[in-house]
Design an enzyme around this catalytic site. Structure first.
Site, PDB file in Angstrom:
ATOM      1  CG  ASP A   1      -1.878  -1.131   1.263  1.00 51.25           C
ATOM      2  OD1 ASP A   1      -2.156  -1.684   0.183  1.00 51.25           O
ATOM      3  OD2 ASP A   1      -2.345  -1.463   2.362  1.00 51.25           O
ATOM      4  CE  LYS A   2       0.374   8.368  -1.978  1.00 49.75           C
ATOM      5  NZ  LYS A   2      -0.595   9.386  -2.391  1.00 49.75           N
TER       6      LYS A   2
END
Ligand code: URA
Length: 236
Positions: free
Chosen positions: A101-102
């Site tokens: 994920d970011k």
């Protein structure tokens, strides 16, 4: 293989750039100047460009300590992990092996070896991934059992049995090992037992440990031993 393919695989330039470079007499194969891109060469031949030896390499394997705020994608309007790489890697068509994920940090592999990447991500090979998580509240012993049983993470998906342990002194700190990669999997697993992940870091992938000497946003090539270990893990 053709000389221009040899040099293109090594990331020296595109086929059209190489045609010009070779025609201008800058490339020697085993002591002879070669001006034809069609010249047949072996991986073991001594190839010199402007007198500098070019060792044949087709595949590249990098370990990155992914920072937060960067996408693990190849192309996007937002900053991606590929934007963090130096120019010397741009010709290799690297891509991240799976996604973090970011806001997730830690171990991300980048390679251009499609089959290895495919196997590392395939459920067939059950490649373990280890994450350190910090939660919004203290974990409970019953979570360990729930993770071990396989947990319903919503959206009709059930996570396979996973190993969870909490830090002995700070129970908001957890280590979890999973062998699959569903969307937001670790966050959803903790959500299912009533906790939210506030920090997530991958520290191990397929037996490969994150090199703690790598600061976030930096990377290094895998050693031969590390590449070999990944191949063994995936029967390559
Ligand atoms: N699980 C998540 O929830 N996020 C990640 O980035 C990786 C695993």
């Amino acid at each position: 293989m053709r000389l221009d393919k040899f040099l293109a695989d090594c990331g020296v330039g595109s086929r059209s750039e190489l045609k010009k470079i070779i025609a201008s007499g800058r490339v020697c194969v085993d002591g002879t100047v070669c001006r034809s891109p069609k010249t047949s060469v072996e991986e073991t031949d001594t190839v010199l460009l402007d007198g500098q030896s070019i060792a044949y390499r087709k595949y590249v394997y990098l370990m990155m300590n992914k920072p937060g705020g960067v996408l693990s994608a190849t192309r996007d309007k937002q900053k991606t992990v590929l934007d963090l790489l130096g120019e010397e890697w741009k010709h290799f068509d690297l891509f991240p092996v799976g996604r973090l994920d970011k806001d997730t940090v830690g171990l991300l592999l980048l390679t251009n070896h499609g089959e290895l990447a495919h196997r590392l991500l395939s459920p067939t090979y059950k490649v373990p991934k280890v994450y350190e998580a910090v939660l919004d509240k203290e974990g409970e012993e019953k979570d360990v059992e729930a993770f071990l049983q396989g947990i319903d993470i919503g959206g009709g998906e059930v996570a396979r049995p996973a190993k969870l342990s909490y830090d002995a002194t700070d129970k908001t700190k957890a280590v979890v090992t999973i062998a699959e990669g569903k969307f937001h999997q670790v966050k959803r697993m903790f959500h299912a037992v009533g906790k939210e992940v506030v920090f997530l870091k991958r520290v191990c992938f397929g037996g490969l440990m994150l090199d703690e000497a790598l600061e976030e946003g930096t990377y290094r090539e895998l050693s031969e031993k590390e590449v070999h270990a990944l191949f063994e893990k995936t029967n390559l």
